[in-house]
Motif scaffolding. Structure first.
Motif, PDB file in Angstrom:
ATOM      1  N   ARG A   1       0.837  -1.209   0.000  1.00  0.00           N
ATOM      2  CA  ARG A   1       0.000   0.000   0.000  1.00  0.00           C
ATOM      3  C   ARG A   1       0.870   1.256   0.000  1.00  0.00           C
ATOM      4  NH1 ARG A   1      -5.477  -0.309   1.687  1.00  0.00           N
ATOM      5  NH2 ARG A   1      -6.186  -2.446   1.893  1.00  0.00           N
ATOM      6  N   PHE A   2       1.898   1.265   0.853  1.00  0.00           N
ATOM      7  CA  PHE A   2       2.805   2.411   0.914  1.00  0.00           C
ATOM      8  C   PHE A   2       3.578   2.571  -0.399  1.00  0.00           C
ATOM      9  CE2 PHE A   2       3.088   2.213   5.812  1.00  0.00           C
ATOM     10  CZ  PHE A   2       2.091   3.167   5.945  1.00  0.00           C
ATOM     11  N   GLU A   3       3.963   1.439  -1.000  1.00  0.00           N
ATOM     12  CA  GLU A   3       4.676   1.483  -2.275  1.00  0.00           C
ATOM     13  C   GLU A   3       3.794   2.109  -3.359  1.00  0.00           C
ATOM     14  OE1 GLU A   3       7.372  -1.561  -4.927  1.00  0.00           O
ATOM     15  OE2 GLU A   3       5.576  -2.386  -3.981  1.00  0.00           O
ATOM     16  N   ASP A   4       2.532   1.683  -3.438  1.00  0.00           N
ATOM     17  CA  ASP A   4       1.601   2.240  -4.426  1.00  0.00           C
ATOM     18  C   ASP A   4       1.400   3.740  -4.213  1.00  0.00           C
ATOM     19  OD1 ASP A   4       1.314  -0.292  -5.499  1.00  0.00           O
ATOM     20  OD2 ASP A   4      -0.637  -0.677  -4.559  1.00  0.00           O
ATOM     21  N   ALA A   5       1.243   4.155  -2.947  1.00  0.00           N
ATOM     22  CA  ALA A   5       1.034   5.572  -2.637  1.00  0.00           C
ATOM     23  C   ALA A   5       2.271   6.394  -3.015  1.00  0.00           C
ATOM     24  CB  ALA A   5       0.718   5.741  -1.148  1.00  0.00           C
ATOM     25  N   THR A   6       3.451   5.844  -2.781  1.00  0.00           N
ATOM     26  CA  THR A   6       4.698   6.544  -3.126  1.00  0.00           C
ATOM     27  C   THR A   6       4.833   6.691  -4.639  1.00  0.00           C
ATOM     28  OG1 THR A   6       5.748   5.680  -1.120  1.00  0.00           O
ATOM     29  CG2 THR A   6       7.207   6.533  -2.827  1.00  0.00           C
ATOM     30  N   LYS A   7       4.471   5.641  -5.381  1.00  0.00           N
ATOM     31  CA  LYS A   7       4.526   5.713  -6.850  1.00  0.00           C
ATOM     32  C   LYS A   7       3.565   6.784  -7.373  1.00  0.00           C
ATOM     33  CE  LYS A   7       6.047   0.985  -7.756  1.00  0.00           C
ATOM     34  NZ  LYS A   7       5.638  -0.361  -8.213  1.00  0.00           N
ATOM     35  N   LYS A   8       2.375   6.885  -6.771  1.00  0.00           N
ATOM     36  CA  LYS A   8       1.410   7.923  -7.178  1.00  0.00           C
ATOM     37  C   LYS A   8       1.972   9.306  -6.875  1.00  0.00           C
ATOM     38  CE  LYS A   8      -2.704   5.090  -6.707  1.00  0.00           C
ATOM     39  NZ  LYS A   8      -3.848   4.711  -5.874  1.00  0.00           N
ATOM     40  N   ALA A   9       2.596   9.457  -5.700  1.00  0.00           N
ATOM     41  CA  ALA A   9       3.187  10.753  -5.326  1.00  0.00           C
ATOM     42  C   ALA A   9       4.297  11.137  -6.298  1.00  0.00           C
ATOM     43  CB  ALA A   9       3.718  10.695  -3.896  1.00  0.00           C
ATOM     44  N   LEU A  10       5.080  10.167  -6.744  1.00  0.00           N
ATOM     45  CA  LEU A  10       6.152  10.447  -7.713  1.00  0.00           C
ATOM     46  C   LEU A  10       5.592  10.963  -9.038  1.00  0.00           C
ATOM     47  CD1 LEU A  10       8.626   7.486  -7.060  1.00  0.00           C
ATOM     48  CD2 LEU A  10       9.175   9.928  -6.930  1.00  0.00           C
ATOM     49  N   MET A  11       4.399  10.508  -9.414  1.00  0.00           N
ATOM     50  CA  MET A  11       3.775  10.988 -10.654  1.00  0.00           C
ATOM     51  C   MET A  11       3.181  12.384 -10.467  1.00  0.00           C
ATOM     52  SD  MET A  11       2.086   7.630 -12.466  1.00  0.00           S
ATOM     53  CE  MET A  11       1.005   7.201 -11.114  1.00  0.00           C
ATOM     54  N   LEU A  12       2.736  12.697  -9.241  1.00  0.00           N
ATOM     55  CA  LEU A  12       2.103  13.999  -8.973  1.00  0.00           C
ATOM     56  C   LEU A  12       3.110  15.130  -8.794  1.00  0.00           C
ATOM     57  CD1 LEU A  12      -0.729  13.046  -6.453  1.00  0.00           C
ATOM     58  CD2 LEU A  12      -1.011  13.873  -8.786  1.00  0.00           C
ATOM     59  N   PHE A  13       4.197  14.842  -8.102  1.00  0.00           N
ATOM     60  CA  PHE A  13       5.170  15.881  -7.769  1.00  0.00           C
ATOM     61  C   PHE A  13       6.445  15.673  -8.570  1.00  0.00           C
ATOM     62  CE2 PHE A  13       2.519  15.040  -4.017  1.00  0.00           C
ATOM     63  CZ  PHE A  13       1.927  16.296  -3.878  1.00  0.00           C
ATOM     64  N   ASP A  14       6.712  16.594  -9.491  1.00  0.00           N
ATOM     65  CA  ASP A  14       7.853  16.388 -10.376  1.00  0.00           C
ATOM     66  C   ASP A  14       9.049  17.284 -10.061  1.00  0.00           C
ATOM     67  OD1 ASP A  14       6.745  18.742 -11.228  1.00  0.00           O
ATOM     68  OD2 ASP A  14       6.408  18.092 -13.299  1.00  0.00           O
ATOM     69  N   ASP A  15       9.008  18.028  -8.943  1.00  0.00           N
ATOM     70  CA  ASP A  15      10.183  18.829  -8.603  1.00  0.00           C
ATOM     71  C   ASP A  15      11.306  17.897  -8.128  1.00  0.00           C
ATOM     72  OD1 ASP A  15      10.230  19.131  -5.308  1.00  0.00           O
ATOM     73  OD2 ASP A  15       8.210  18.873  -6.141  1.00  0.00           O
ATOM     74  N   GLU A  16      12.540  18.371  -8.241  1.00  0.00           N
ATOM     75  CA  GLU A  16      13.719  17.532  -7.992  1.00  0.00           C
ATOM     76  C   GLU A  16      13.746  16.963  -6.568  1.00  0.00           C
ATOM     77  OE1 GLU A  16      18.590  17.706  -8.280  1.00  0.00           O
ATOM     78  OE2 GLU A  16      17.412  19.399  -9.011  1.00  0.00           O
ATOM     79  N   GLU A  17      13.443  17.800  -5.574  1.00  0.00           N
ATOM     80  CA  GLU A  17      13.493  17.336  -4.184  1.00  0.00           C
ATOM     81  C   GLU A  17      12.464  16.237  -3.919  1.00  0.00           C
ATOM     82  OE1 GLU A  17      13.064  19.044   0.383  1.00  0.00           O
ATOM     83  OE2 GLU A  17      13.109  20.454  -1.282  1.00  0.00           O
ATOM     84  N   SER A  18      11.250  16.420  -4.410  1.00  0.00           N
ATOM     85  CA  SER A  18      10.200  15.400  -4.243  1.00  0.00           C
ATOM     86  C   SER A  18      10.587  14.097  -4.923  1.00  0.00           C
ATOM     87  CB  SER A  18       8.867  15.900  -4.803  1.00  0.00           C
ATOM     88  OG  SER A  18       8.401  17.007  -4.073  1.00  0.00           O
ATOM     89  N   GLN A  19      11.173  14.197  -6.106  1.00  0.00           N
ATOM     90  CA  GLN A  19      11.581  13.004  -6.837  1.00  0.00           C
ATOM     91  C   GLN A  19      12.680  12.242  -6.090  1.00  0.00           C
ATOM     92  OE1 GLN A  19      10.484  11.510  -9.930  1.00  0.00           O
ATOM     93  NE2 GLN A  19       8.733  12.773  -9.344  1.00  0.00           N
ATOM     94  N   ILE A  20      13.672  12.971  -5.564  1.00  0.00           N
ATOM     95  CA  ILE A  20      14.759  12.322  -4.815  1.00  0.00           C
ATOM     96  C   ILE A  20      14.206  11.653  -3.562  1.00  0.00           C
ATOM     97  CG2 ILE A  20      16.836  12.771  -3.430  1.00  0.00           C
ATOM     98  CD1 ILE A  20      17.530  14.970  -5.549  1.00  0.00           C
ATOM     99  N   ASN A  21      13.381  12.388  -2.798  1.00  0.00           N
ATOM    100  CA  ASN A  21      12.789  11.832  -1.571  1.00  0.00           C
ATOM    101  C   ASN A  21      11.889  10.640  -1.873  1.00  0.00           C
ATOM    102  OD1 ASN A  21      14.092  13.745  -0.003  1.00  0.00           O
ATOM    103  ND2 ASN A  21      12.330  15.122   0.066  1.00  0.00           N
ATOM    104  N   GLY A  22      11.060  10.766  -2.909  1.00  0.00           N
ATOM    105  CA  GLY A  22      10.142   9.694  -3.281  1.00  0.00           C
ATOM    106  C   GLY A  22      10.871   8.429  -3.703  1.00  0.00           C
ATOM    107  N   LYS A  23      11.908   8.587  -4.507  1.00  0.00           N
ATOM    108  CA  LYS A  23      12.675   7.420  -4.976  1.00  0.00           C
ATOM    109  C   LYS A  23      13.429   6.758  -3.824  1.00  0.00           C
ATOM    110  CE  LYS A  23      12.939   8.941  -9.729  1.00  0.00           C
ATOM    111  NZ  LYS A  23      13.726   9.593 -10.771  1.00  0.00           N
ATOM    112  N   ASN A  24      13.917   7.564  -2.886  1.00  0.00           N
ATOM    113  CA  ASN A  24      14.583   7.019  -1.707  1.00  0.00           C
ATOM    114  C   ASN A  24      13.590   6.219  -0.857  1.00  0.00           C
ATOM    115  OD1 ASN A  24      16.677   6.616   0.209  1.00  0.00           O
ATOM    116  ND2 ASN A  24      15.888   8.318   1.418  1.00  0.00           N
ATOM    117  N   THR A  25      12.398   6.781  -0.645  1.00  0.00           N
ATOM    118  CA  THR A  25      11.350   6.088   0.114  1.00  0.00           C
ATOM    119  C   THR A  25      10.952   4.791  -0.572  1.00  0.00           C
ATOM    120  OG1 THR A  25      10.501   8.171   1.010  1.00  0.00           O
ATOM    121  CG2 THR A  25       8.978   6.311   0.993  1.00  0.00           C
ATOM    122  N   LEU A  26      10.754   4.857  -1.885  1.00  0.00           N
ATOM    123  CA  LEU A  26      10.375   3.675  -2.662  1.00  0.00           C
ATOM    124  C   LEU A  26      11.438   2.580  -2.537  1.00  0.00           C
ATOM    125  CD1 LEU A  26       8.139   2.688  -4.545  1.00  0.00           C
ATOM    126  CD2 LEU A  26       9.418   3.653  -6.451  1.00  0.00           C
TER     127      LEU A  26
END
Length: 193
Positions: free
Chosen positions: A114-139
């Protein structure tokens, strides 16, 4: 789980409003080590709407459930009520209940999914560099935990004590009053002035 009562009916879909298409099912179940719950689901073949929920029928004292996530606990059964907050602090993930929160029965790996799916959705919504780095690290951290690599802490805070981690390895703690007052329940409150 012991099935006790089944109530099935065809209703008007709450989304597309087509009469006599959506199937509503309510089952009262007894879950070992947990108690009685009402499992509800609605499915509409016309528009594809699906909704399910688990509602605890017994209220208990507020409780905090803590479990170490590791390769041996991925299959541990977890019951999350619609009013519970679920977090994995080491990964920086916290899901609080809201008006559309649903209860569910899963296992630790299912919660990670569930957390993985939510993180993948967040990565599609937020495309700024910091969000992408944080999201990929979380994933990456979630995926490593799912593979059984490393450890983290699963915490479930439930103000109504209706959630449960079904394992002798889980700690069940009281929630301090000040922390309890800050917890979201997902329910709207009307305060007297």
């Amino acid at each position: 789980m012991n099935e006790e009562e089944l109530n099935e009916m065809i209703i008007k879909c709450p989304v597309c409003s087509v009469e006599g298409k959506a199937k509503s099912i309510m089952k009262e179940l007894e879950i070992p080590h947990f108690g009685k719950v009402l499992e509800t689901s609605i499915q509409c073949p016309e528009c594809g709407f699906k909704h399910s929920d688990i509602i605890a029928l017994e209220q208990n004292d507020p409780a905090k459930y803590v479990l170490e996530i590791n390769k041996n606990t991925l299959t541990v059964r977890v019951v999350r009520s619609q009013s519970a907050t679920v977090s994995i602090p080491e990964v920086g993930i916290k899901v609080e209940p809201g008006p559309k929160s649903e209860g569910y029965v899963s296992n630790v790996e299912g919660i990670l999914n569930r957390f993985e799916d939510a993180t993948k959705k967040a990565l599609m919504l937020f495309d700024d560099e910091e969000s992408q780095i944080n999201g990929k690290n979380t994933l990456n951290q979630i995926q490593e935990l799912k593979k059984g690599n490393g450890t983290a802490t699963l915490i479930i805070l439930d103000p109504f004590g209706q959630s449960k981690i079904v394992s002798d390895s889980a700690e069940i703690l009281e929630i301090p009053e000040e922390e309890l007052n800050e917890l979201k329940t997902g329910f709207s409150h009307i305060e007297d002035s």
